[in-house]
Design a protein around this motif. Structure first.
Motif, mmCIF file in Angstrom:
data_model
loop_
_atom_site.group_PDB
_atom_site.id
_atom_site.type_symbol
_atom_site.label_atom_id
_atom_site.label_comp_id
_atom_site.label_asym_id
_atom_site.label_seq_id
_atom_site.Cartn_x
_atom_site.Cartn_y
_atom_site.Cartn_z
ATOM 1 N N ILE A 52 0.840 -1.201 0.000
ATOM 2 C CA ILE A 52 0.000 0.000 0.000
ATOM 3 C C ILE A 52 0.875 1.251 0.000
ATOM 4 O O ILE A 52 0.581 2.228 -0.703
ATOM 5 N N ILE A 53 1.951 1.223 0.762
ATOM 6 C CA ILE A 53 2.857 2.380 0.824
ATOM 7 C C ILE A 53 3.481 2.652 -0.544
ATOM 8 O O ILE A 53 3.608 3.809 -0.964
ATOM 9 N N ASN A 54 3.832 1.612 -1.266
ATOM 10 C CA ASN A 54 4.355 1.789 -2.630
ATOM 11 C C ASN A 54 3.290 2.399 -3.541
ATOM 12 O O ASN A 54 3.580 3.233 -4.406
ATOM 13 N N GLY A 55 2.039 1.964 -3.347
ATOM 14 C CA GLY A 55 0.937 2.547 -4.110
ATOM 15 C C GLY A 55 0.751 4.006 -3.781
ATOM 16 O O GLY A 55 0.442 4.826 -4.665
ATOM 17 N N LEU A 56 0.963 4.355 -2.514
ATOM 18 C CA LEU A 56 0.878 5.756 -2.105
ATOM 19 C C LEU A 56 1.933 6.592 -2.814
ATOM 20 O O LEU A 56 1.637 7.682 -3.324
ATOM 21 N N GLU A 57 3.148 6.107 -2.860
ATOM 22 C CA GLU A 57 4.212 6.852 -3.540
ATOM 23 C C GLU A 57 3.840 7.115 -4.998
ATOM 24 O O GLU A 57 4.006 8.235 -5.504
ATOM 25 N N LYS A 58 3.306 6.108 -5.677
ATOM 26 C CA LYS A 58 2.899 6.289 -7.076
ATOM 27 C C LYS A 58 1.778 7.319 -7.196
ATOM 28 O O LYS A 58 1.759 8.141 -8.122
ATOM 29 N N SER A 59 0.837 7.274 -6.252
ATOM 30 C CA SER A 59 -0.273 8.231 -6.258
ATOM 31 C C SER A 59 0.242 9.652 -6.070
ATOM 32 O O SER A 59 -0.197 10.585 -6.760
ATOM 33 N N ILE A 60 1.163 9.821 -5.127
ATOM 34 C CA ILE A 60 1.743 11.137 -4.847
ATOM 35 C C ILE A 60 2.383 11.721 -6.105
ATOM 36 O O ILE A 60 2.156 12.878 -6.463
ATOM 37 N N ILE A 61 3.159 10.898 -6.788
ATOM 38 C CA ILE A 61 3.883 11.359 -7.980
ATOM 39 C C ILE A 61 2.923 11.652 -9.129
ATOM 40 O O ILE A 61 3.051 12.663 -9.831
ATOM 41 N N HIS A 66 0.427 16.563 -12.193
ATOM 42 C CA HIS A 66 -0.692 17.319 -12.754
ATOM 43 C C HIS A 66 -1.056 18.525 -11.884
ATOM 44 O O HIS A 66 -2.161 19.060 -12.023
ATOM 45 N N GLN A 67 -0.137 18.947 -11.029
ATOM 46 C CA GLN A 67 -0.388 20.131 -10.220
ATOM 47 C C GLN A 67 -0.659 21.329 -11.130
ATOM 48 O O GLN A 67 0.070 21.566 -12.103
ATOM 49 N N ILE A 73 -3.749 20.789 -6.416
ATOM 50 C CA ILE A 73 -3.588 19.377 -6.764
ATOM 51 C C ILE A 73 -4.912 18.860 -7.299
ATOM 52 O O ILE A 73 -5.978 19.203 -6.775
ATOM 53 N N PRO A 74 -4.894 18.029 -8.341
ATOM 54 C CA PRO A 74 -6.161 17.544 -8.908
ATOM 55 C C PRO A 74 -7.005 16.772 -7.902
ATOM 56 O O PRO A 74 -6.474 16.098 -7.015
ATOM 57 N N SER A 75 -8.295 16.861 -8.078
ATOM 58 C CA SER A 75 -9.205 15.999 -7.326
ATOM 59 C C SER A 75 -8.972 14.549 -7.746
ATOM 60 O O SER A 75 -8.948 13.643 -6.916
ATOM 61 N N ASN A 76 -8.772 14.346 -9.058
ATOM 62 C CA ASN A 76 -8.464 12.999 -9.554
ATOM 63 C C ASN A 76 -7.761 13.079 -10.897
ATOM 64 O O ASN A 76 -7.839 14.107 -11.590
ATOM 65 N N VAL A 77 -7.093 11.980 -11.237
ATOM 66 C CA VAL A 77 -6.400 11.861 -12.525
ATOM 67 C C VAL A 77 -6.816 10.546 -13.164
ATOM 68 O O VAL A 77 -6.842 9.497 -12.501
ATOM 69 N N PHE A 78 -7.157 10.614 -14.454
ATOM 70 C CA PHE A 78 -7.535 9.418 -15.205
ATOM 71 C C PHE A 78 -6.960 9.518 -16.610
ATOM 72 O O PHE A 78 -7.211 10.495 -17.324
ATOM 73 N N GLU A 80 -4.084 10.253 -17.770
ATOM 74 C CA GLU A 80 -3.289 11.471 -17.945
ATOM 75 C C GLU A 80 -4.142 12.736 -18.070
ATOM 76 O O GLU A 80 -3.646 13.790 -18.476
ATOM 77 N N LYS A 81 -5.421 12.643 -17.708
ATOM 78 C CA LYS A 81 -6.286 13.820 -17.692
ATOM 79 C C LYS A 81 -6.634 14.131 -16.240
ATOM 80 O O LYS A 81 -7.038 13.250 -15.486
ATOM 81 N N ALA A 82 -6.474 15.390 -15.872
ATOM 82 C CA ALA A 82 -6.718 15.802 -14.487
ATOM 83 C C ALA A 82 -8.039 16.539 -14.369
ATOM 84 O O ALA A 82 -8.413 17.319 -15.241
#
Length: 373
Positions: A52-61, A66-67, A73-78, A80-82
């Protein structure tokens, strides 16, 4: 049994881009949502789960890539669209990203990433500063501007301002920034001074509204120029208790026990009291939705029970030495998981305890894990 099932729900939602809100392909849940992935990631840190922590790092990046230009910071990214929100921008997406990024940096001791993300974190905090609008210290959120995006709270919202305090505190600690530490303390004081009755002899944000507000055993939900929304916001209060805000805990526990008596179960409502079609506030609810109307009485944000925030409440109460209520909440949730099937639905209706909303939700799986810490 349920712990492993909760972990599996989260594991199945981890992708190369980060943690999806749900592995179920429904509406827009199969995206990297800031608040969902960040809360799930913090849960992973608390239980020391490396996947889960590795997944968090990917989410953070992913979210950082897309800042927006203003630091948001985006509400969500899908794909490559923010998205930064539909009917209104989401204030809490930016704040949760800062909170969880700092939690991750503190846990991982990744100095390279810490340096790489510093400018983005400070830019996000600068964005939050502009959302005060009046330079008086509290964040102002639009209607539908946070996780309760189809609900009625707006203005100086307890939940958003508690989160901002957490973000300031975390950043100050990670980057050893005394100025931010001072700002964090000032923010905490402002919240304690303005969101509950107290004996602090300092100017209130809105003196007239403050003196007209009723005393409650919890922090009020929000403040607007037209006065206070005095309803109970479980999420905001849970996080306030977790972060050590001053509150009469004995009175708060009695309030929770009274809610239990009223609803006849421990799946407590995320907002209370429930809004009905005959209430004036119904007009703020009835058109505020994206896909279909979910806020029937006792449902969704309108008195629904959300395991994610019950999880934060359980963790917070235990941190303050209150173990009885968290145990009752956990037992109630496990009973429902056994009866209704352990699929970790989004929320439960509080009139009939029906599991509702999106299935296989990381929010709910995380809530269960938080209850067991």
């Amino acid at each position: 049994m349920f712990r492993q099932k909760a972990l599996d729900v989260i594991y199945q939602s981890i992708t190369e881009q980060g943690i999806l809100a749900s592995s179920e392909q429904r509406d827009n849940y199969a995206r990297i949502w800031s608040r969902d992935s960040m809360m799930t990631g913090i849960t992973g840190i608390l239980i020391k789960d490396e996947m889960i922590i590795n997944g968090l790092e990917k989410s953070i990046i992913t979210l950082a890539k897309h800042q927006a230009e203003n630091g948001q910071i985006p509400s969500n990214v899908f794909d490559e669209k923010a998205s930064y929100g539909t009917h209104a921008g989401r204030t809490d997406a930016t704040i949760w990203w800062v909170i969880a990024t700092c939690e991750y940096l503190r846990y991982s001791q990744n100095d390279i990433l810490k340096e790489a993300l510093k400018d983005k974190i400070y830019k996000a905090l600068s964005c939050l500063k502009t959302w005060e609008f009046n330079q008086r210290g509290l964040l102002y959120s639009p209607l539908g501007g946070n996780w309760a995006d189809e609900y009625i709270t707006s203005g100086y919202v307890l939940y958003d301002n508690i989160l901002r305090y957490w973000a300031l505190k975390n950043t100050a600690e990670v980057y050893e920034d005394n100025q931010l530490a001072t700002q964090a303390k000032a923010t905490k004081k402002l919240i304690e001074n303005n969101f509950r009755k107290n004996n602090i002899h300092e100017t209130k944000y809105h003196e007239t509204a403050y003196h007209k507000a009723s005393e409650k055993p919890y922090f009020w939900a929000s403040l607007n120029p037209n006065g206070y929304d005095e309803r109970f916001d479980l999420a905001g209060n849970a996080l306030a208790i977790l972060l050590g805000f001053e509150l009469d805990m004995e009175a708060f526990i009695i309030f929770l026990e009274n809610l239990n008596k009223e609803f006849h179960h421990w799946m407590l409502p995320v907002f209370y009291p429930v809004i009905f079609p005959t209430d004036p506030d119904w007009k703020l609810l009835e058109n505020n939705y994206s896909y279909h109307f979910k806020n029937k009485p006792y449902h969704f944000h309108n008195g629904g029970s959300w395991p994610i925030y019950l999880g934060w409440l359980c963790l917070a109460l235990k941190e303050r030495g209150f173990h009885e209520v968290p145990l009752k909440i956990l037992k109630q949730y496990e009973q429902l998981l056994e009866q209704k099937g352990s699929s970790f639905k989004e929320y439960y209706s509080t009139d009939q305890l029906l599991p509702s909303g999106t299935d296989q939700l990381c929010f709910s799986a995380s809530g269960y894990l938080l209850m067991t810490i």
